[in-house]
Design a protein around this motif. Structure first.
Motif, PDB file in Angstrom:
ATOM      1  N   LEU A  24      67.418  39.328  92.848  1.00  0.00           N
ATOM      2  CA  LEU A  24      66.558  39.655  94.165  1.00  0.00           C
ATOM      3  C   LEU A  24      66.602  40.556  95.471  1.00  0.00           C
ATOM      4  O   LEU A  24      65.411  41.066  95.735  1.00  0.00           O
ATOM      5  CB  LEU A  24      66.293  38.094  94.591  1.00  0.00           C
ATOM      6  N   ASP A  25      67.359  40.867  95.362  1.00  0.00           N
ATOM      7  CA  ASP A  25      67.724  42.097  96.734  1.00  0.00           C
ATOM      8  C   ASP A  25      66.643  43.294  96.192  1.00  0.00           C
ATOM      9  O   ASP A  25      66.417  44.208  97.084  1.00  0.00           O
ATOM     10  CB  ASP A  25      68.831  42.271  96.397  1.00  0.00           C
ATOM     11  N   THR A  26      66.946  43.534  94.926  1.00  0.00           N
ATOM     12  CA  THR A  26      65.861  45.111  94.640  1.00  0.00           C
ATOM     13  C   THR A  26      64.806  44.548  93.621  1.00  0.00           C
ATOM     14  O   THR A  26      64.542  45.213  93.155  1.00  0.00           O
ATOM     15  CB  THR A  26      67.440  45.928  93.670  1.00  0.00           C
ATOM     16  N   HIS A  27      64.811  42.672  93.099  1.00  0.00           N
ATOM     17  CA  HIS A  27      63.371  42.836  93.188  1.00  0.00           C
ATOM     18  C   HIS A  27      62.739  41.221  94.475  1.00  0.00           C
ATOM     19  O   HIS A  27      62.467  40.721  93.418  1.00  0.00           O
ATOM     20  CB  HIS A  27      63.396  42.236  91.396  1.00  0.00           C
ATOM     21  N   ASN A  29      59.937  40.629  94.189  1.00  0.00           N
ATOM     22  CA  ASN A  29      58.734  40.069  94.642  1.00  0.00           C
ATOM     23  C   ASN A  29      58.175  39.602  93.072  1.00  0.00           C
ATOM     24  O   ASN A  29      57.109  39.130  92.722  1.00  0.00           O
ATOM     25  CB  ASN A  29      57.627  41.743  94.267  1.00  0.00           C
ATOM     26  N   ASP A  30      59.924  38.892  92.862  1.00  0.00           N
ATOM     27  CA  ASP A  30      60.008  38.290  91.840  1.00  0.00           C
ATOM     28  C   ASP A  30      59.600  36.997  91.785  1.00  0.00           C
ATOM     29  O   ASP A  30      60.598  36.293  92.637  1.00  0.00           O
ATOM     30  CB  ASP A  30      61.036  38.553  90.822  1.00  0.00           C
ATOM     31  N   ASN A  31      58.582  35.789  92.018  1.00  0.00           N
ATOM     32  CA  ASN A  31      58.038  35.122  92.253  1.00  0.00           C
ATOM     33  C   ASN A  31      59.246  34.292  90.988  1.00  0.00           C
ATOM     34  O   ASN A  31      59.272  32.786  91.835  1.00  0.00           O
ATOM     35  CB  ASN A  31      56.686  34.340  92.776  1.00  0.00           C
TER      36      ASN A  31
ATOM     37  N   ASP B  52      66.674  48.638 104.199  1.00  0.00           N
ATOM     38  CA  ASP B  52      67.163  47.028 103.908  1.00  0.00           C
ATOM     39  C   ASP B  52      67.572  46.250 102.918  1.00  0.00           C
ATOM     40  O   ASP B  52      68.048  45.399 102.554  1.00  0.00           O
ATOM     41  CB  ASP B  52      65.592  46.208 104.868  1.00  0.00           C
ATOM     42  N   THR B  53      66.898  46.984 101.698  1.00  0.00           N
ATOM     43  CA  THR B  53      66.896  46.621 100.612  1.00  0.00           C
ATOM     44  C   THR B  53      68.269  46.711 100.145  1.00  0.00           C
ATOM     45  O   THR B  53      69.281  46.621  99.477  1.00  0.00           O
ATOM     46  CB  THR B  53      66.102  47.047  99.220  1.00  0.00           C
TER      47      THR B  53
END
Lengths: 82, 198
Positions: A24-27, A29-31, B52-53
């Motif tokens: 999730l850090d790099t994605h 918007n993946d709900n 920030d990512t």
């Protein structure tokens, strides 16, 4: 549930949370992944609370009550756990 | 701020003392591409990163590396504990014993102590993220070499877990690199030159 099998369950759910967290850090918007993360985070919190109550504190610095003396010192250290 | 949990991120339970593997495992405890080097490198790189990512990824992977470092410490301790002096001499660990008795210590190849030279930081986001990707691949290769040299399932199982995590971290750093390169192209109008002290 024994100390060991509860700890194994914490390891398994904890791993799911760690891996989803990195994803999730790099994605961000993946709900669907975020919904999974939130679900397993709730499960992990409940498992840790149960461990803290039944087996002694798993967490320090104000995250678990020491009900029966200062238990933090006495519960097994992870490299010594059988 | 960090909070300690009294558990390993993945279980370690080595039943037979194994001085041969204890010595070899030190590569990942205190060597150049060790979990310690990775943890210090990533957590140190966070402060200047322009996105920030990337800050989140470095924080979370850096944290996981420290949990992996604890796995290695546990493995080495379990491999050393209970060995006799005769076994220590036979395994060529007399010098280790003189300096550290049966303790763990971040040092590899018997004599090369961990140093900040193993923690990489140029201050350039692209260079540092590429370094991290390479570090993950080097650690993966090291784990494969260690697995090849071990015949104890209690040692191999946690090494397999650690090997797989290097692959995931490599993937995440690759995604961070894409994000940073896109952002830098937008910031400097495509001329590829970064600010002197951003």
């Amino acid at each position: 549930m024994s100390n060991k099998s509860l700890l194994m369950e914490i390891s398994e759910i904890g791993f799911i949370c760690t891996d989803l967290n990195l994803y999730l850090d790099t994605h961000p918007n993946d709900n669907a992944a975020r919904a999974d993360y939130n679900f397993f985070t709730g499960q992990l919190r409940a498992l840790k609370d149960r461990y803290n109550m039944e087996c002694g504190p798993l967490e320090n610095f104000g995250n678990a009550i020491n009900a029966d003396g200062w238990e933090w010192n006495n519960s097994p250290w992870p490299w010594e756990r059988k | 701020m960090w909070i300690y949990e009294k558990r390993l991120i993945y279980p370690v339970d080595i039943k037979k003392p194994n001085l041969y593997m204890a010595t070899l495992l030190n590569a990942q405890y205190g060597g150049e591409n060790s979990e310690l080097s990775a943890g210090v490198t990533y957590l140190n790189q966070r402060y200047y990163m322009p996105d920030d990512t990337v800050k989140a990824t470095l924080t979370d992977i850096g944290t996981e590396e420290l949990a992996h470092w604890e796995m290695l410490g546990s493995m080495i301790r379990q491999c050393i504990k209970g060995a006799s002096l005769a076994q220590i001499k036979q395994a060529g660990l007399s010098e280790w014993y003189v300096s550290h008795r049966c303790a763990t210590f971040p040092s590899s190849q018997g004599s090369v102590n961990w140093t900040a030279d193993f923690a990489s930081c140029t201050g350039d986001p692209v260079a540092d993220l590429m370094n991290n990707m390479a570090a993950e691949q080097k650690a993966r290769a090291t784990y494969e070499n260690l697995i090849n040299l071990s015949d104890d399932p209690d040692v191999i199982d946690p090494l397999e877990f650690l090997r797989k995590r290097e692959i995931v971290h490599f993937q995440r750093f690759g995604e961070c690199l894409d994000i940073v390169q896109r952002k830098m192209r937008n910031m400097d109008n495509g001329n590829g030159v970064s600010q002197p002290c951003s």
